[in-house]
Design an enzyme around this catalytic site. Sequence first.
Site, PDB file in Angstrom:
ATOM      1  N   GLU A  60       1.757   3.865   2.979  1.00 24.87           N
ATOM      2  CA  GLU A  60       2.233   3.356   4.265  1.00 24.87           C
ATOM      3  C   GLU A  60       3.761   3.443   4.328  1.00 24.87           C
ATOM      4  O   GLU A  60       4.475   2.447   4.408  1.00 24.87           O
ATOM      5  CB  GLU A  60       1.688   1.935   4.465  1.00 24.87           C
ATOM      6  CG  GLU A  60       0.155   1.949   4.513  1.00 24.87           C
ATOM      7  CD  GLU A  60      -0.502   0.583   4.354  1.00 24.87           C
ATOM      8  OE1 GLU A  60       0.207  -0.438   4.314  1.00 24.87           O
ATOM      9  OE2 GLU A  60      -1.750   0.528   4.252  1.00 24.87           O
ATOM     10  N   ARG A 117      -3.080   4.957  -2.210  1.00 28.74           N
ATOM     11  CA  ARG A 117      -2.974   3.621  -1.614  1.00 28.74           C
ATOM     12  C   ARG A 117      -2.720   2.537  -2.659  1.00 28.74           C
ATOM     13  O   ARG A 117      -1.951   1.602  -2.435  1.00 28.74           O
ATOM     14  CB  ARG A 117      -4.296   3.316  -0.891  1.00 28.74           C
ATOM     15  CG  ARG A 117      -4.518   1.857  -0.479  1.00 28.74           C
ATOM     16  CD  ARG A 117      -5.903   1.723   0.147  1.00 28.74           C
ATOM     17  NE  ARG A 117      -6.363   0.360   0.311  1.00 28.74           N
ATOM     18  CZ  ARG A 117      -6.245  -0.349   1.432  1.00 28.74           C
ATOM     19  NH1 ARG A 117      -5.637   0.162   2.468  1.00 28.74           N
ATOM     20  NH2 ARG A 117      -6.729  -1.573   1.505  1.00 28.74           N
ATOM     21  N   HIS A 145       2.422  -3.515   6.858  1.00 28.44           N
ATOM     22  CA  HIS A 145       1.451  -2.431   6.632  1.00 28.44           C
ATOM     23  C   HIS A 145       1.470  -1.444   7.788  1.00 28.44           C
ATOM     24  O   HIS A 145       2.046  -1.674   8.827  1.00 28.44           O
ATOM     25  CB  HIS A 145       0.032  -3.016   6.528  1.00 28.44           C
ATOM     26  CG  HIS A 145      -0.191  -3.857   5.329  1.00 28.44           C
ATOM     27  ND1 HIS A 145      -0.961  -3.459   4.268  1.00 28.44           N
ATOM     28  CD2 HIS A 145       0.270  -5.094   5.004  1.00 28.44           C
ATOM     29  CE1 HIS A 145      -0.969  -4.403   3.344  1.00 28.44           C
ATOM     30  NE2 HIS A 145      -0.227  -5.414   3.756  1.00 28.44           N
ATOM     31  N   HIS A 196       0.860  -1.182   0.000  1.00 27.11           N
ATOM     32  CA  HIS A 196       0.000   0.000   0.000  1.00 27.11           C
ATOM     33  C   HIS A 196       0.901   1.239   0.000  1.00 27.11           C
ATOM     34  O   HIS A 196       1.731   1.410   0.894  1.00 27.11           O
ATOM     35  CB  HIS A 196      -0.928   0.000   1.212  1.00 27.11           C
ATOM     36  CG  HIS A 196      -2.013  -1.029   1.097  1.00 27.11           C
ATOM     37  ND1 HIS A 196      -2.525  -1.716   2.169  1.00 27.11           N
ATOM     38  CD2 HIS A 196      -2.687  -1.475   0.000  1.00 27.11           C
ATOM     39  CE1 HIS A 196      -3.463  -2.550   1.733  1.00 27.11           C
ATOM     40  NE2 HIS A 196      -3.579  -2.420   0.427  1.00 27.11           N
ATOM     41  N   GLU A 228       0.486  -4.683  11.005  1.00 27.74           N
ATOM     42  CA  GLU A 228       0.144  -3.260  10.910  1.00 27.74           C
ATOM     43  C   GLU A 228       0.960  -2.505  11.956  1.00 27.74           C
ATOM     44  O   GLU A 228       0.761  -2.689  13.156  1.00 27.74           O
ATOM     45  CB  GLU A 228      -1.354  -3.043  11.193  1.00 27.74           C
ATOM     46  CG  GLU A 228      -2.288  -3.797  10.255  1.00 27.74           C
ATOM     47  CD  GLU A 228      -2.636  -3.010   9.002  1.00 27.74           C
ATOM     48  OE1 GLU A 228      -2.124  -1.879   8.839  1.00 27.74           O
ATOM     49  OE2 GLU A 228      -3.424  -3.543   8.188  1.00 27.74           O
TER      50      GLU A 228
HETATM   51 ZN   LIG Z   1      -1.949  -1.600   4.138  1.00 26.92          ZN
END
Ligand SMILES: [Zn+2]
Length: 442
Positions: A200, A253, A326, A197, A402
């Site tokens: 990020e 993104r 992420h 993404h 994340e």
């Molecule tokens: Zn992501």
Amino acid sequence: MAFPSIPDNKAEKCTQDSRQTLRASGMWSRILFFVGLFSLALGLEQVRYDNYKVYNVRIDDVEHYQLLSGQEKAFELNSWREARHPGDSSDVMLPPQYQEAFEDLLNKYNFTYKLKIDDVQPHIDAQRPKKRTGYMEWTQFHTLEEIYTWLDLIEQRYSDIVTPFTIGNSYEGRPIRGIKISFKEGNPAVFIESNIHAREWITSSTITYFIDELLVPRNPGVRDIAQNVDWYIIPVLNVDGFSYSHEVARLWRKSRLPSDPTGECIGTDLNRNFDFLWMLTGASDDPCSETYAGPSAESDPEIHQLTSYLNNSIPEGTIKIYISLHSYGQYVLSPWGHTAEEFPEHYPQMMHVAKGFSDALYRRYGTVFTYGSSATTLYEVSGSGKEWAYAVKGIKIPYTIELRDKGQLGFVLPPEDIIPVAREVTEGFVGMIAAAREVDIL
Ligand SMILES: [Zn+2]
């Protein structure tokens, strides 16, 4: 939570003689000059987010969910983090002209909400260095060109342990580069893809720092996982989107593949584009959606080439852990993503290893990471990398991780956070490997 100060770091990094030679001279200004020219030639202007606000909105029931997700187009609503279960909350960004009507709607339907970020643009400005240092010191967010120049240098300098690879080119023709770090033959391996993404940025910053730690380990724990595990790392998978987020739209993104038949919207959510239960849940068939899964599974060259590389270029069974890096939310997420009713066979091992990661990470600065299966912890998702890694490749420990934060600044973390995040994640990986050994994964 306040971020700890790290006064020792800069000195520590700079006294490393290996870092001294990484200081390229006027090369950077020349590269940046040409990047600037290129952007000008294409007529690209940086998108501004003046007075854009980020709201945290609690989703109490299905009606709330449908109401909010139905506003994506009407309010030019940009989803930063999406709630998929009642009681969870979503972070959404809105341009100034829709904020009043949006708040009216939230009040009318009894949403509980709070303002997370009052004005996004100053945080973006703070992420862009006034002067680029031109070498990796993890005090700035780096461009793809800077990361690749650094890869060139470490590939040369550490040629005995670093093997470069390229999985292929992106839609726009950029090489998608990775490195394998191996101190000796016969090691089990971990595969990490980062920045799938585009926005990020903390992910590629963190993983390049981790690479640096592996190459010159500064403590016995890191030395152990460097010497006894092979690491395949792709610092930036979504190279087109990442470049676009630097040069044009900071909060981009998706990929840059134009597959919308109407030509209105661009890009695929690459972490919905893998060929396992593609488009089953938690993905959109609307090309304008942030979670658009693409016109077909593996439609995007970034994903097709990633899976081909894993299938054809790494000996079967070598990869024991697959990580998709992420931000944000502070989670370690395992399969399944598509259902909260069932758990995969290796779920107990997945949770043991996730706990090893989270506990070790916590010990550094007290940052709390939550772990569990995607569907039970956060929201349902299918067609993502970790699901494919488990179900198709049989990699027993696959995670979406994340990184910080919990939504205070989301994608616009200040550059001062890079080193603390990278340090705690490095500790997390040491704990992860130790835990994986305990359950005979490694
Ligand atoms: Zn992501």
